[in-house]
Design a protein around this motif. Structure first.
Motif, short mmCIF file in Angstrom:
data_model
loop_
_atom_site.label_atom_id
_atom_site.label_comp_id
_atom_site.label_asym_id
_atom_site.label_seq_id
_atom_site.Cartn_x
_atom_site.Cartn_y
_atom_site.Cartn_z
N TYR A 199 11.61 74.90 -7.55
CA TYR A 199 10.99 75.72 -6.76
C TYR A 199 10.43 74.83 -5.58
N PRO A 200 10.46 74.63 -3.84
CA PRO A 200 11.63 75.57 -3.14
C PRO A 200 13.02 74.48 -3.34
N GLN A 224 14.49 82.40 -4.67
CA GLN A 224 13.10 83.46 -4.21
C GLN A 224 13.07 85.20 -4.40
N THR A 252 19.27 79.32 -3.28
CA THR A 252 17.34 79.08 -3.59
C THR A 252 16.84 80.01 -4.25
N GLU A 257 14.81 77.24 -9.80
CA GLU A 257 13.60 78.00 -10.64
C GLU A 257 12.80 77.00 -10.68
#
Length: 224
Positions: A98-99, A12, A10, A95
């Motif tokens: 996201y998420p 973050q 992911t 990106e």
């Protein structure tokens, strides 16, 4: 161990919540109350067929092959089931979308990984898009943990586990899907009949309540 969370990737940035905090958020819990949506393939599937399943914003899992089409529908994906090469080539999606997260898959086990994830994250039901209905019997061990509906082209398939099915239908055709040679009893306003299931066994039902009885599990295919 049902799922290895180390396979999840992911994006973050520091001002966004971590994956762990997302898992415990109220929003995530709320999503689990609705059937999740697992899209394996979009061949023969239109957005109009999928749209009603998105009404209550379900958790959406998409296999890598279906990602371009699903993104073209303007749908936000929660989890992409992807092999390592796809993840490397499409890391920008973490990106841009996201998420969204990646869940690593090896050996073309997109269905297995998706179902294991849903069980581990406490979902109770799932609609599966793009699975060949001939493979529904492989899903039966999962029925202990998940309510499953499979959408294959214009037909949705749902399992009958207690040996009896009862539903009101308009005048229509339904498919009886069970192991070859399975005997089912059909009761409807026109009377009773015994049907031996063969490949793609369709029956015509009159308007009214239809009852189907049999031994063991069987599946009903309904046009939508």
């Amino acid at each position: 161990q049902i799922i290895n969370t180390s396979n999840l990737s992911t994006f973050q940035p520091s001002n966004f919540p971590t994956f762990q905090s997302l898992m415990s958020s109220h929003h995530f819990v709320k999503e689990q109350q609705e059937p999740a949506l697992l899209i394996l393939n979009t061949a023969g599937i239109s957005f109009d067929q999928v749209a009603p399943l998105l009404e209550w914003v379900p958790t959406l899992l998409v296999a890598q092959e279906a990602v371009p089409v699903v993104l073209s529908w303007g749908i936000k994906i929660d989890l992409i089931l992807a092999e390592m090469e796809f993840q490397k080539s499409n890391y920008h999606l973490l990106e841009e979308q996201y998420p969204v997260k990646f869940l690593g898959v090896q050996g073309d086990k997109f269905l297995d990984e998706g179902l294991q994830y849903l069980i581990a994250s406490k979902h109770g039901a799932v609609n599966i898009i793009g699975l060949d209905h001939l493979k529904v019997f492989d899903l039966e061990p999962m029925l202990e943990f998940l309510d499953i509906v499979v959408w294959d082209g214009p037909i949705r398939y749902f399992p009958i586990q207690n040996g009896q099915f009862k539903k009101w239908f308009p005048e229509t055709s339904i498919q009886l899907h069970a192991p070859e040679g399975t005997i089912l009893e059909i009761q409807n306003p026109e009377g009773n009949e015994i049907v031996q299931v063969k490949y793609a066994t369709f029956i015509e039902v009159e308007e009214g309540t239809t009852i189907i009885k049999g031994k063991g599990n069987f599946w009903i295919g309904e046009f939508v």
